[in-house]
Write a protein that holds these residues in place. Structure first.
Motif, PDB file in Angstrom:
ATOM      1  N   ASP A   1      -3.734   0.653 -18.766  1.00 48.12           N
ATOM      2  CA  ASP A   1      -3.529   2.063 -19.095  1.00 48.12           C
ATOM      3  C   ASP A   1      -2.069   2.474 -18.893  1.00 48.12           C
ATOM      4  OD1 ASP A   1      -6.540   2.736 -19.257  1.00 48.12           O
ATOM      5  OD2 ASP A   1      -6.318   1.826 -17.280  1.00 48.12           O
ATOM      6  N   ARG A   2      -1.775   3.691 -19.320  1.00 45.65           N
ATOM      7  CA  ARG A   2      -0.440   4.245 -19.136  1.00 45.65           C
ATOM      8  C   ARG A   2      -0.367   5.069 -17.858  1.00 45.65           C
ATOM      9  NH1 ARG A   2       3.054   3.720 -23.205  1.00 45.65           N
ATOM     10  NH2 ARG A   2       2.259   2.815 -25.135  1.00 45.65           N
ATOM     11  N   PHE A   3       0.849   5.224 -17.341  1.00 39.20           N
ATOM     12  CA  PHE A   3       1.057   6.088 -16.182  1.00 39.20           C
ATOM     13  C   PHE A   3       0.680   7.527 -16.504  1.00 39.20           C
ATOM     14  CE2 PHE A   3       4.015   2.653 -14.863  1.00 39.20           C
ATOM     15  CZ  PHE A   3       3.559   2.462 -13.565  1.00 39.20           C
ATOM     16  N   GLY A   4       0.801   7.909 -17.744  1.00 41.24           N
ATOM     17  CA  GLY A   4       0.477   9.261 -18.187  1.00 41.24           C
ATOM     18  C   GLY A   4       0.961   9.430 -19.605  1.00 41.24           C
TER      19      GLY A   4
ATOM     20  N   VAL B   1       4.888  -3.110 -14.730  1.00 37.72           N
ATOM     21  CA  VAL B   1       4.785  -3.982 -13.557  1.00 37.72           C
ATOM     22  C   VAL B   1       5.314  -5.378 -13.884  1.00 37.72           C
ATOM     23  CG1 VAL B   1       3.168  -5.081 -11.944  1.00 37.72           C
ATOM     24  CG2 VAL B   1       2.858  -2.689 -12.563  1.00 37.72           C
ATOM     25  N   GLU B   2       5.006  -5.889 -15.055  1.00 36.88           N
ATOM     26  CA  GLU B   2       5.497  -7.218 -15.425  1.00 36.88           C
ATOM     27  C   GLU B   2       7.024  -7.245 -15.501  1.00 36.88           C
ATOM     28  OE1 GLU B   2       3.509  -9.747 -18.281  1.00 36.88           O
ATOM     29  OE2 GLU B   2       1.905  -8.268 -18.461  1.00 36.88           O
TER      30      GLU B   2
ATOM     31  N   VAL C   1       6.472  -6.088  -0.903  1.00 39.90           N
ATOM     32  CA  VAL C   1       5.259  -6.839  -1.213  1.00 39.90           C
ATOM     33  C   VAL C   1       4.137  -5.825  -1.301  1.00 39.90           C
ATOM     34  CG1 VAL C   1       3.682  -8.663  -0.520  1.00 39.90           C
ATOM     35  CG2 VAL C   1       6.102  -8.855   0.026  1.00 39.90           C
ATOM     36  N   SER C   2       3.443  -5.772  -2.434  1.00 44.40           N
ATOM     37  CA  SER C   2       2.505  -4.676  -2.644  1.00 44.40           C
ATOM     38  C   SER C   2       1.471  -5.041  -3.683  1.00 44.40           C
ATOM     39  CB  SER C   2       3.266  -3.433  -3.114  1.00 44.40           C
ATOM     40  OG  SER C   2       2.399  -2.383  -3.434  1.00 44.40           O
ATOM     41  N   ASN C   3       0.284  -4.386  -3.600  1.00 47.49           N
ATOM     42  CA  ASN C   3      -0.663  -4.442  -4.702  1.00 47.49           C
ATOM     43  C   ASN C   3      -0.157  -3.584  -5.854  1.00 47.49           C
ATOM     44  OD1 ASN C   3      -2.660  -6.149  -3.712  1.00 47.49           O
ATOM     45  ND2 ASN C   3      -3.442  -4.538  -2.405  1.00 47.49           N
ATOM     46  N   PHE C   4       0.375  -2.407  -5.549  1.00 45.36           N
ATOM     47  CA  PHE C   4       1.006  -1.594  -6.581  1.00 45.36           C
ATOM     48  C   PHE C   4       1.691  -0.407  -5.930  1.00 45.36           C
ATOM     49  CE2 PHE C   4       1.110   1.875  -9.677  1.00 45.36           C
ATOM     50  CZ  PHE C   4       1.958   1.277 -10.589  1.00 45.36           C
ATOM     51  N   MET C   5       2.989  -0.383  -5.945  1.00 45.52           N
ATOM     52  CA  MET C   5       3.773   0.743  -5.463  1.00 45.52           C
ATOM     53  C   MET C   5       5.026   0.827  -6.316  1.00 45.52           C
ATOM     54  SD  MET C   5       3.451   0.355  -1.311  1.00 45.52           S
ATOM     55  CE  MET C   5       4.286   1.901  -0.987  1.00 45.52           C
ATOM     56  N   VAL C   6       5.653   1.985  -6.336  1.00 44.27           N
ATOM     57  CA  VAL C   6       6.872   2.164  -7.114  1.00 44.27           C
ATOM     58  C   VAL C   6       8.031   2.419  -6.155  1.00 44.27           C
ATOM     59  CG1 VAL C   6       8.032   3.523  -8.870  1.00 44.27           C
ATOM     60  CG2 VAL C   6       5.580   3.094  -9.060  1.00 44.27           C
TER      61      VAL C   6
END
Length: 241
Positions: free
Chosen positions: A30-33, A43-44, A6-11
């Motif tokens: 945006d892109r990761f890079g 993420v989706e 459960v996260s706001n944003f993690m990989v």
């Protein structure tokens, strides 16, 4: 054993379910890079969305005037709550806001400022003025934020989203070079139409005093924050149990 994230944003690569605390539109496009996937698309594909999860019960804050009275705030005063979280990194911002207080008081004679230092900043190390209160800890800070006429905060997600959910005007000053505060949190707040972002250079005494006067008590109409995020997250997790 099932692994749950459960996260706001993690990989994470090893998990049975990943839950993003928010909605698809809250993720930056945006892109990761260079040459890497778009963040929102990735993420989706890899997360499910619970909507925002808040610890605030809206029913407890429906009568804002009653909350103000219970906290000791008078109807004839304008209350500004200043808080920078639990670390010591907000000391400089607190000093900037407090330095602006005399000029702000000239513009707003009814101004009352409540400064909350948190556990790692000594309240005794900060200046004081008539009408300005400095506290190391304030019980149920979220109620003070919901009752105030204005808040001044850093760019952390939890505090800014509490203010958004409570429909309160606020100024936020993200930490310079802090990626989450300057990109992810700001994107989400822009989506909700919430808060006014200031650069640190905009917090000199006269400029900040004017910003306080402009924003305090301003009517706002942010995008509503859902109240069922915790139940939705629980339902997503319950499917694995």
């Amino acid at each position: 054993m099932d692994e749950i994230l459960v996260s706001n944003f993690m990989v994470f690569t090893e998990r049975d379910r990943a839950v993003f605390v928010g909605n698809p539109g809250d993720v930056v496009p945006d892109r990761f890079g260079a040459g890497l996937p778009a963040i929102r698309d990735w993420v989706e594909r890899n997360y499910q969305f619970s909507g925002y999860v808040s610890g605030i019960s809206p029913a407890d804050l429906d009568d804002r005037e009653a909350v103000r009275a219970a906290l000791g705030y008078r109807p004839d005063e304008k209350v500004c709550v200043v808080t920078v979280g639990g670390s010591g990194v907000g000391t400089d911002l607190l000093r900037r806001v407090m330095a602006a207080f005399p000029a702000a008081r000239r513009l707003l004679p009814e101004l009352r400022m409540i400064v909350v230092t948190g556990p790692r900043i000594d309240p005794g190390s900060l200046p004081s003025h008539d009408g300005l209160e400095v506290h190391g800890y304030v019980h149920d800070l979220y109620r003070h934020l919901a009752a105030c006429d204005l808040a001044v905060v850093q760019g952390g997600l939890t505090t800014t989203m509490e203010l958004t959910a409570s429909q309160r005007p606020f100024l936020y000053v993200p930490l310079r070079h802090h990626f989450e505060q300057n990109f992810h949190v700001r994107h989400r707040l822009d989506r909700y139409g919430a808060g006014r972002c200031l650069d640190y250079e905009q917090t000199g005494p006269e400029a900040l005093a004017q910003s306080l006067a402009d924003e305090i008590g301003r009517p706002v109409s942010y995008r509503p924050v859902e109240t069922d995020g915790a139940a939705r997250a629980a339902a997503l997790l319950a499917e694995l149990i």
